[in-house]
Every structure is written in C-alpha cells, then in structure tokens.
Design a protein around this motif. Sequence first.
Motif: not given
Length: 220
Positions: A47, A90-91, A93-97, A99-100, A160
């Motif tokens: 990211s 984005v997908a 990162a979301r699947a990995c959980g 936390q930016e 993902a």
Amino acid sequence: MTHPARDLLRRTTAALAPAPRANPLVPLIAAGTAPRAALAALALEQSWVIPADRRAFEHLAARSEAADPEAGAFFAALAQGEELAGERLVAFARACGAQEASYEPLPGAQAYPAYVAWLALNAAPADAVLALTANFSAWGGYCATIATALRERYGFTDEACAFFDFFAEPSPDLDRLAETAVGAALDAGRLDERRAHTYGRLLQQYEASFWSALSATESP
C-alpha cells in the motif's frame, strides 16, 4: 535473425535473474506455512509501494515526453498499471485483516520504491526501461506463485487474489512497449547497457531486501 532490442531484453533478464534462495518468504507462502501476519504486512507494504511507484513512473513519463517518447509510452503504461493494481490491493488487504492505521513500514521493504524514485530523478529513461523490465520478470513469477498459494493453502477468494493475478499475467502490450523503447534507444545510441545492468542489479537486491524484511514479520 534476432531482433537486437528483444535479444538485449532477454539477455539482461537472464543475467539479472535472482538466485533460487533470494526470496525467503514466497516459498513459505507456497507451502502455506507463512503466518497471516506476514501476508498482512505484505499488503500494507504494498500500500506504500504502489502509489510511490506510480508517481515515479509518471515522472519518468513526463521526463521522456520530448526526447524519448517511446520510453515515455512505456512509463505511462506502467503508471496506469500501478493504479489498477492499487485498486485490486484493497481486497487482499481486507482478506488479510491488515490494519493500516497502526502499521509502521519496514525500511528494508521500502528501499525498493525509494530506489525506483531515485531512478525517476536520475536515470536515463531508456536505461530505466531495460532495468525495470528485467526486474519485472522475477516479480511476476513471485506473484504467480503467491496467487496459487493464496487460493490453495489459505482459501482466499479470486477477488482477494486479483492483485497478484494482475502482475502474474503476461502483458504482451507492455513487452512491446519495452522492446520499442529499447530499440529506439539502441538506434539513437543513447542506451548505456552497463549502467542499465547496474540499475537492474540494484533493483533485484532491493527486491530481495523487501522479501527478507517481510519474512521476519511477527505482527503487522
């Protein structure tokens, strides 16, 4: 009869291919033994990498516009690709959980985009085309391995995995643009093969640093 630009691209890519053990993390992902924390860190580091590389490629495209339009077209295509890749990240990162908000980037991982930015400011465009194209071959192979492993070992969805699918897929258009840019520079006598090789060697070493930094990740 060989095409000089195509032959040079192939020779440079082969010469700069990473050592089999240069990447400590991808084999762990392939085996399904890499912790999810490392996957989350991969997403978070990317990211930072993706927008930085996009701006570097945009700068190279602008620098090339007048004197080296063939290279400019190559870098413009790269910048567009980074934008598309960022949307797909984005997908993952979301699947990995991931936390930016609480994540601090790793210096070893961010050395690669820092050097790409250096190339954007200092390298002759055609030399950068040759160096980057050689590096992309290794990156694409890593992404293909990761995309398969995420599905088979971690149960990730196609959405993902789309970020890695994007880079793993061959890009004949990009290959053509690279060949055209290198060919034009060869014809004009403005390609420094030795300098391009040095740039490519450093890119590969910084990429190895990226993966080594991630392999030591315990928590994102």
